[in-house]
Structure formats: C-alpha cells, structure tokens
Design a protein around this motif. Structure first.
Motif: not given
Length: 144
Positions: A105, A107-111, A113-114, A117
């Motif tokens: 992973p 890219d995720d707008k929520d750091r 969550q990134l 993940n």
C-alpha cells in the motif's frame, strides 16, 4: 517512564531511545512501556510507527514529507517489540485488523490507515518469507 509520550517529546530519536532501554534494561521493559502507552494515549501506535518512517523530499518542490514504512523500518520496530503488540494496538484503535492487500500500500488519504496497512503488509510478507525458508530447510533435510 510513566505517562511520557515518547513519540511527541522525542519523535526523531524515539527508536534509538527505546533501543537503549532494550539494550540496558531489557526488551520486556520496552514492550511493557509500549503496551501501556498504546492503551492510554490516543493514536499512539500510529505516531509510534510514523517516528520510524523516513523523511523524503519532493524532487520538484523540494518540500519534505514522510515517506513509507518499509522493510528496514519494520525490522527496527520488531527488533524492539513483538509485532503482535503493534497489531493488537492497531486492531484496538481501528476496531478491526485491516485486510492484507496484494500490492504494497502506497496511497491512502488517511495517514494512520496507510501506516497500519503498510505495517500489516510487511508483517504478512515476513511471515510468508519465514514459512518459505522453513519449507526449503525441511526439504533439504529430507534430501540429506
């Protein structure tokens, strides 16, 4: 010690300080501190993971930003604390353990969550790598 938020007070040296505690006092002390820290401080597991991510610089803009959590940082983290403690803290904060995706992973707008993940993906990768090595070792033993 106690209620010190090591990720806020010493974000750049957090890993090194915990390494010194592990070296001179013991891994169990680091794990006990982090377990309590993750339970009592909101978003602490994500701040902890973020202290291990390197800073990257934009080629065009020259602006710094946090990069990705990669294998080298994963190895540093699990050298300090059992990965199950991190996984448990992530699960507790998110409400469930995120599913492992096939591709790493990025890219995720929520750091947060990134980071969760990425840590989970790396952990799963390492477990698969260890299982494969054990399987190959077993086959070599059968041949001999």
């Amino acid at each position: 010690e106690g209620d010190v938020d090591i990720t806020a007070v010493y974000p750049k040296t957090c890993g090194h300080l915990l390494y010194l505690v592990k070296k001179h006092i013991g891994k169990s002390e680091v794990e006990e501190y982090l377990t309590n820290f993750f339970k009592t401080c909101k978003q602490s597991v994500f701040r902890f993971l973020d202290t291990f991510t390197p800073t990257a610089w934009g080629m065009e803009s020259g602006i710094s930003h946090k990069s990705d959590l990669e294998r080298e940082q994963y190895n540093s983290i699990v050298g300090l604390v059992d990965p199950e403690i991190i996984l448990s803290a992530i699960t507790h904060k998110i409400g469930q353990q995120p599913a492992v995706v096939e591709e790493y992973p990025r890219d995720d707008k929520d750091r947060n969550q990134l980071l969760a993940n990425q840590f989970l993906w790396l952990h799963d990768y390492v477990l698969k790598e260890q299982a494969k090595a054990a399987e190959e070792k077993g086959r070599q033993a059968d041949v001999n």
